[in-house]
Design a protein around this motif. Structure first.
Motif, PDB file in Angstrom:
ATOM      1  N   GLU A  41      27.627  -5.466 -19.300  1.00  0.00           N
ATOM      2  CA  GLU A  41      27.173  -4.074 -19.311  1.00  0.00           C
ATOM      3  C   GLU A  41      27.460  -3.420 -20.660  1.00  0.00           C
ATOM      4  O   GLU A  41      26.639  -2.667 -21.182  1.00  0.00           O
ATOM      5  N   ILE A  42      28.625  -3.712 -21.232  1.00  0.00           N
ATOM      6  CA  ILE A  42      28.987  -3.148 -22.538  1.00  0.00           C
ATOM      7  C   ILE A  42      28.036  -3.668 -23.609  1.00  0.00           C
ATOM      8  O   ILE A  42      27.529  -2.901 -24.429  1.00  0.00           O
ATOM      9  N   GLU A  43      27.762  -4.981 -23.588  1.00  0.00           N
ATOM     10  CA  GLU A  43      26.831  -5.563 -24.554  1.00  0.00           C
ATOM     11  C   GLU A  43      25.448  -4.946 -24.403  1.00  0.00           C
ATOM     12  O   GLU A  43      24.787  -4.636 -25.395  1.00  0.00           O
ATOM     13  N   ASN A  44      25.009  -4.764 -23.162  1.00  0.00           N
ATOM     14  CA  ASN A  44      23.692  -4.189 -22.905  1.00  0.00           C
ATOM     15  C   ASN A  44      23.616  -2.766 -23.449  1.00  0.00           C
ATOM     16  O   ASN A  44      22.626  -2.383 -24.067  1.00  0.00           O
ATOM     17  N   LYS A  45      24.659  -1.975 -23.241  1.00  0.00           N
ATOM     18  CA  LYS A  45      24.676  -0.602 -23.748  1.00  0.00           C
ATOM     19  C   LYS A  45      24.665  -0.587 -25.272  1.00  0.00           C
ATOM     20  O   LYS A  45      24.027   0.262 -25.880  1.00  0.00           O
ATOM     21  N   GLU A  46      25.350  -1.530 -25.884  1.00  0.00           N
ATOM     22  CA  GLU A  46      25.358  -1.604 -27.345  1.00  0.00           C
ATOM     23  C   GLU A  46      23.979  -1.965 -27.879  1.00  0.00           C
ATOM     24  O   GLU A  46      23.544  -1.431 -28.889  1.00  0.00           O
ATOM     25  N   GLU A  47      23.276  -2.874 -27.184  1.00  0.00           N
ATOM     26  CA  GLU A  47      21.924  -3.261 -27.589  1.00  0.00           C
ATOM     27  C   GLU A  47      20.968  -2.080 -27.505  1.00  0.00           C
ATOM     28  O   GLU A  47      20.043  -1.961 -28.298  1.00  0.00           O
ATOM     29  N   LEU A  48      21.179  -1.206 -26.535  1.00  0.00           N
ATOM     30  CA  LEU A  48      20.273  -0.084 -26.300  1.00  0.00           C
ATOM     31  C   LEU A  48      20.636   1.159 -27.109  1.00  0.00           C
ATOM     32  O   LEU A  48      19.887   2.142 -27.080  1.00  0.00           O
ATOM     33  N   ALA A  49      21.743   1.112 -27.829  1.00  0.00           N
ATOM     34  CA  ALA A  49      22.155   2.276 -28.617  1.00  0.00           C
ATOM     35  C   ALA A  49      21.062   2.623 -29.625  1.00  0.00           C
ATOM     36  O   ALA A  49      20.551   1.767 -30.340  1.00  0.00           O
ATOM     37  N   ASP A  73      12.781   3.701 -31.202  1.00  0.00           N
ATOM     38  CA  ASP A  73      13.663   4.744 -31.721  1.00  0.00           C
ATOM     39  C   ASP A  73      13.081   6.118 -31.372  1.00  0.00           C
ATOM     40  O   ASP A  73      11.904   6.249 -31.034  1.00  0.00           O
ATOM     41  N   LEU A  74      13.917   7.139 -31.448  1.00  0.00           N
ATOM     42  CA  LEU A  74      13.546   8.474 -30.978  1.00  0.00           C
ATOM     43  C   LEU A  74      12.304   9.016 -31.681  1.00  0.00           C
ATOM     44  O   LEU A  74      11.383   9.518 -31.029  1.00  0.00           O
ATOM     45  N   GLU A  75      12.255   8.908 -32.983  1.00  0.00           N
ATOM     46  CA  GLU A  75      11.120   9.453 -33.737  1.00  0.00           C
ATOM     47  C   GLU A  75       9.808   8.773 -33.330  1.00  0.00           C
ATOM     48  O   GLU A  75       8.791   9.431 -33.115  1.00  0.00           O
ATOM     49  N   THR A  76       9.850   7.468 -33.192  1.00  0.00           N
ATOM     50  CA  THR A  76       8.651   6.715 -32.808  1.00  0.00           C
ATOM     51  C   THR A  76       8.228   7.046 -31.385  1.00  0.00           C
ATOM     52  O   THR A  76       7.038   7.229 -31.110  1.00  0.00           O
TER      53      THR A  76
END
Length: 127
Positions: A5-13, A65-68
């Motif tokens: 779960e931690i790795e997944n959250k880091e990937e999605l940051a 990413d947010l802008e895109t």
């Protein structure tokens, strides 16, 4: 929290999801993926129902990413507006009607000629 779960959250940051509304034309979704290089992903989300209840469903999102994602969202609704405007205009049926009307006289003449040609022929009613 589990390591996965931690790795997944880091990937999605730094990544954001653009939820694709139900009924969005598939061609618009393809345009978004190609034009904005977003990643299509299926994920579970709570969907609001008409009776103020929610239901968990799998939905399609485009991730980036947010802008895109913000640019893609703007483009998505503009593309949908263009589609709806085309549907409202009904250009295709108007064009076909115009073509049909242009050829109507020609078709009438052909039918009249066929009737005239067959007038002299005896009618065969045998089975």
């Amino acid at each position: 929290m589990a390591d996965a779960e931690i790795e997944n959250k880091e990937e999605l940051a730094g990544l954001y999801d653009l939820a694709i509304p139900i009924g969005m034309p598939l061609s618009v979704v393809h345009e978004l993926v190609d034009r904005f290089e977003l990643e299509p992903v299926q994920r579970n989300a709570k969907i609001g129902l008409l009776d103020d209840e929610t239901e968990e469903m799998e939905i399609l999102v485009l991730r980036g990413d947010l802008e895109t994602v913000k640019a893609a969202e703007k483009y998505m609704f503009e593309a949908l507006d263009r589609r709806v405007a085309r549907w409202d205009k009904n250009e295709r049926s108007d064009r076909y009607k115009e073509m049909y009307d242009k050829n109507a006289e020609k078709r009438k003449q052909i039918v009249k000629e066929r009737i005239a040609d067959r007038k002299d022929e005896p009618l065969d009613l045998s089975i």
